[in-house]
Design an enzyme around this catalytic site. Structure first.
Site, short mmCIF file in Angstrom:
data_model
loop_
_atom_site.label_atom_id
_atom_site.label_comp_id
_atom_site.label_asym_id
_atom_site.label_seq_id
_atom_site.Cartn_x
_atom_site.Cartn_y
_atom_site.Cartn_z
N LYS A 117 0.86 -1.18 0.00
CA LYS A 117 0.00 0.00 0.00
C LYS A 117 0.90 1.23 0.00
CE LYS A 117 -3.57 2.48 2.53
NZ LYS A 117 -4.59 2.41 3.58
N LYS B 260 -2.27 -1.54 -3.77
CA LYS B 260 -3.09 -0.33 -3.75
C LYS B 260 -2.21 0.90 -3.87
CE LYS B 260 -6.04 2.01 -0.41
NZ LYS B 260 -6.55 1.94 0.92
C1 PBG Z 1 -7.11 3.68 5.38
C2 PBG Z 1 -7.64 3.45 4.02
C3 PBG Z 1 -7.52 4.36 2.97
C4 PBG Z 1 -8.14 3.80 1.88
C5 PBG Z 1 -8.64 2.57 2.26
N1 PBG Z 1 -8.30 2.35 3.61
C6 PBG Z 1 -6.95 5.74 2.93
C7 PBG Z 1 -5.65 6.03 3.49
O1 PBG Z 1 -4.78 5.17 3.61
O2 PBG Z 1 -5.47 7.19 3.82
C8 PBG Z 1 -8.23 4.50 0.56
C9 PBG Z 1 -9.14 3.92 -0.42
C10 PBG Z 1 -9.44 4.83 -1.55
O3 PBG Z 1 -8.82 5.89 -1.75
O4 PBG Z 1 -10.35 4.47 -2.29
N2 PBG Z 1 -6.89 2.63 6.19
#
Ligand code: PBG
Length: 432
Positions: free
Chosen positions: A300, A353
Site C-alpha cells: 500500500k 493499492k
Molecule cells: C485507510 C484506508 C484508505 C483507503 C482505504 N483504507 C486511505 C488512506 O490510507 O489514507 C483508501 C481507499 C481509496 O482511496 O479508495 N486505512
C-alpha cells in the site's frame, strides 16, 4: 431433436442466480433469428438476455429453397451435379490514389488473428466477471444516503436502508462481495481509536444486519484506526508524532476480532504496521475464528489517489502524512519484502493499492506468490474516470471496463472498485 441453450446472461432475477452472470464484455451477440450454418439451426432470443439455439425438427428448412429432398440432393452430388458454390466475394475497392504495391513477404501477420469478432473472441486471454469484483461501500449512522462530492455516484449509505438496497442491487448483477468503510462521528473518535473495537459500533452492527438478511454475502472489513482516530492516522500517534507500531497492532487485533464476532468473512488490515498479519491471525485463532480470512494490504503506497476517500470519511490526517508506514511510490523491490512477510505471517489474499498506476507491482506479486492477488482501484482513480466522463473527454464506460480488464491482465484475481455495480451491469449486458 437437438436442443442446446447458451446462457449469455441470467435474466435479472436477483439473489444467487445473479452469481452466474458472466457475459464477457467483448462477447458476441447473435442477432434474433440468425441462421447458423444454413442447416436449419436458428437462434432465438427467448428473453432479454437468454439466447437459445435449437436444431429444427426436420432439417428441411434449408432444402426448401432447392425443392429437393435430402435423398435427391445426395443423389445429385453423387452424380456430379452438386449445387454450385456461391460466387466469390469481389475484392473491395481501395480509395483512388492508393499505391499499388507488392505484398510484403511477411511470415507472420498478427492482424490475421484480429480480423473478426469471432476470432478475437477465440483468442482473448483475460476475462472479467462480476465475481472478480468487490464493492467498497461507505456507511454512516444517518437515515439518508448522502452524496460524496469528490466521488460522483457514491454515497455515504444509511446502514439500515441504503446499505441493504445497494447490496441487493449488486447481488442482482453477480457482485456478492463488499467491503465496508464507516464514517464515524467526531465525538466517537479518540487518540487510541477505541471505537474501532466497540462490538456495538457501526461496522459490527451493519455486518450483523447484512448477514441476517443475506447469509451468503461475503463481507470484507477494513482493519485500521483512521476512521476512529482523532488524529486521522492509521495508528496511535505518540507525542512526538511517531506512529506507534506494536501498540497499534494490539488495537488492530481487537478490531479484527470484533469484526469477526459480528460475522465478517475476511478482515483486511490496511494500516501497514509491521507484524500485524501474524498478530491478527493469532488473535482470531485464539477466539476460534480459524475460518475468518485475512486479506492483507501488502503493498500500500503513500498515494495522492486516496484524496476523495479521505473526504468521504472525513479522515484526513490532522498533521503530517502517512509516509512512515505506507510505501514510497518510487519503490518496487520493497513490495517483495512485504509480500514475503505477509505470506510468512499467514495472509490469505495479498492486495496492491492503488491499482492502475501500480500495475507493475500487481504483476510482481502475481509472479512471486501463489496466493490470490487483489488490486484496489482507489477513490482517485474512480473520480478521474468519472470526471473525465462527465466532461465528455473520454467514454466513461469504455475506460471503466478497460481499466478493470487491465488490472486483471496484470495479474489481479479480484478488484476492489467503486465501479463494481456499474461494471457488473455492463457485463450483464445492461444498457447505459
Ligand atoms: C485507510 C484506508 C484508505 C483507503 C482505504 N483504507 C486511505 C488512506 O490510507 O489514507 C483508501 C481507499 C481509496 O482511496 O479508495 N486505512
Amino acid at each position: 431433436m437437438a436442443f442446446m441453450s447458451i446462457s449469455v446472461a441470467p435474466s435479472n432475477a436477483g439473489g444467487a442466480s445473479g452469481l452466474h452472470c458472466v457475459r464477457n464484455y467483448t462477447g458476441l451477440r447473435p442477432s434474433t433469428g440468425l441462421r447458423l450454418f444454413n442447416a436449419g439451426i436458428s437462434i432465438k432470443r427467448s428473453s432479454r438476455s437468454l439466447v437459445v439455439i435449437r436444431a429444427s425438427d426436420t432439417g428441411e428448412v434449408s432444402l426448401k429453397k432447392t425443392g429437393l429432398s435430402i435423398e435427391e440432393c445426395e443423389a445429385a452430388v453423387v452424380a456430379g451435379n452438386g449445387p454450385e458454390a456461391p460466387p466469390a466475394t469481389p475484392k473491395a475497392a481501395a480509395p483512388a490514389g492508393t499505391p499499388l504495391v507488392q505484398s510484403l513477404p511477411l511470415k507472420r501477420r498478427p492482424r490475421r488473428n484480429r480480423k473478426s469478432p469471432a476470432l478475437r473472441a477465440s483468442f482473448q486471454e483475460t476475462y472479467l466477471t462480476p465475481a472478480n469484483l468487490v464493492y467498497p461501500l461507505f456507511i454512516h449512522e444517518g437515515e439518508e444516503d448522502t452524496p460524496i462530492g469528490a466521488m460522483p455516484g457514491c454515497y455515504r449509505l444509511g446502514w439500515r436502508h441504503g446499505l441493504l438496497e445497494e447490496v441487493s442491487k449488486a447481488r442482482d448483477f453477480g457482485v456478492n462481495s463488499i467491503v465496508l468503510f464507516p464514517k464515524v462521528p467526531d465525538a466517537l473518535k479518540s487518540p487510541i481509536g477505541d471505537e474501532a473495537y466497540n462490538e456495538n459500533g457501526l461496522v459490527p452492527r451493519a455486518i450483523r444486519l447484512l448477514k441476517h438478511k443475506y447469509p451468503d454475502l461475503v463481507i470484507y472489513t477494513d482493519v485500521a484506526l483512521d476512521p476512529y482516530s482523532s488524529d486521522g492516522h492509521d495508528g496511535i500517534v505518540r507525542e512526538d508524532g511517531v506512529i506507534m507500531n506494536d501498540e497499534t497492532v494490539h488495537q488492530l487485533c481487537k478490531q479484527a476480532v470484533a469484526q469477526a464476532r459480528a460475522g465478517a468473512d475476511v478482515v483486511s488490515p490496511s494500516d501497514m504496521m509491521d507484524g500485524r498479519v501474524r498478530a491478527i491471525r493469532a488473535a482470531l485463532d485464539a477466539e476460534r475464528f480459524e475460518d475468518v480470512s485475512i486479506m492483507s494490504y501488502t503493498a500500500k503506497y503513500a498515494s495522492g489517489f486516496y484524496g476523495p476517500f479521505r473526504e468521504a470519511l472525513d479522515s484526513n490526517p490532522r498533521f503530517g502524512d502517512k509516509k512512515t508506514y505506507q510505501m514510497n511510490p518510487a519503490n518496487y523491490r520493497e513490495a517483495l519484502i512485504e509480500t514475503q512477510a505477509d505470506e510468512a505471517e499467514g495472509a490469505d489474499i495479498l492486495l496492491v493499492k492503488p491499482g492502475l498506476p501500480y500495475l507493475d507491482v500487481v504483476r510482481l506479486l502475481r509472479d512471486n506468490s501463489s496466493l490470490p492477488i487483489a488490486a484496489y482501484q482507489v477513490s482517485g482513480e474512480y473520480s478521474m474516470i468519472k470526471a473525465a466522463g462527465v466532461l465528455k473527454m473520454i467514454d466513461e464506460e469504455k475506460v471503466m471496463m478497460e481499466s478493470l480488464m487491465c488490472l486483471r491482465r496484470a495479474g489481479a484475481d479480484m478488484i476492489l472498485t467503486y465501479f463494481a455495480l456499474q461494471a457488473a451491469r455492463c457485463l450483464c449486458g445492461e444498457k447505459r
